[in-house]
Design an enzyme around this catalytic site. Sequence first.
Site, short mmCIF file in Angstrom:
data_model
loop_
_atom_site.label_atom_id
_atom_site.label_comp_id
_atom_site.label_asym_id
_atom_site.label_seq_id
_atom_site.Cartn_x
_atom_site.Cartn_y
_atom_site.Cartn_z
N THR A 49 0.86 -1.18 0.00
CA THR A 49 0.00 0.00 0.00
C THR A 49 0.89 1.24 0.00
O THR A 49 2.11 1.12 -0.14
CB THR A 49 -0.93 -0.01 1.23
OG1 THR A 49 -0.13 -0.11 2.41
CG2 THR A 49 -1.92 -1.16 1.16
N VAL A 51 0.82 4.32 2.36
CA VAL A 51 1.25 4.91 3.62
C VAL A 51 2.13 3.94 4.40
O VAL A 51 3.14 4.33 5.00
CB VAL A 51 0.04 5.36 4.48
CG1 VAL A 51 0.48 5.86 5.85
CG2 VAL A 51 -0.77 6.42 3.75
N CYS A 52 1.75 2.67 4.39
CA CYS A 52 2.43 1.66 5.21
C CYS A 52 3.95 1.62 5.05
O CYS A 52 4.67 1.61 6.05
CB CYS A 52 1.85 0.27 4.96
SG CYS A 52 0.12 0.14 5.44
N PRO A 53 4.48 1.62 3.81
CA PRO A 53 5.94 1.52 3.72
C PRO A 53 6.66 2.72 4.33
O PRO A 53 7.78 2.58 4.82
CB PRO A 53 6.22 1.39 2.23
CG PRO A 53 5.00 1.90 1.55
CD PRO A 53 3.86 1.62 2.49
N ILE A 56 6.72 1.89 8.15
CA ILE A 56 7.46 0.65 8.43
C ILE A 56 8.96 0.89 8.25
O ILE A 56 9.77 0.47 9.09
CB ILE A 56 6.94 -0.50 7.55
CG1 ILE A 56 5.52 -0.87 7.98
CG2 ILE A 56 7.88 -1.70 7.62
CD1 ILE A 56 4.81 -1.82 7.03
#
Length: 180
Positions: A49, A51-53, A56
């Site tokens: 997706t 935003v997630c990276p 993370i």
Amino acid sequence: MAERMVGKQAPRFEMEAIMPNKETKKVSLEENMKNGKWTVLFFYPMDFTFVCPTEITALSDRYDEFEDLDAEVIGVSTDTVHTHLAWINTSRDNNGLGELNYPLAADTNHRVSRDYGVLIEEEGVALRGLFIINPEGEMMYQVVFHNNIGRDADETLRVLQALQTGGLCPANWKPGQKTL
């Protein structure tokens, strides 16, 4: 109805995860407790997706600071370990994660997401949730928020450090400042 978790024993978990060396191994709260470690457990909706990276990799880039605070970081989504590995094997330039310094766990049966109150049942994905658990297994901090907003590594570290002081930290407290 939502139930309070802070100040209580955190739900125990054990999940398959992709480790920093890209091997699959189980991660558990019990293991962190046995090793006297704080646990920084965070949930995100899904791999590959947008935003997630960003969050993370931001947490991974700061992993040494978490390690210096005797904390283990574990990221969790409802994706499989195979999807996690594919995402880690994708470079950051291509919306991947590249090398990570902490495990990504697979909550494929949704039990842990449900236990922590972050599962969006109708979608089968987790909200963004951040939980800090002390070495005795007590939930010390929880925040759950909309999936459109990434978390802040600085704030996560600040909260962990504040909790570890054992004191009363006023608004805008920063590491090194006095507690009340």
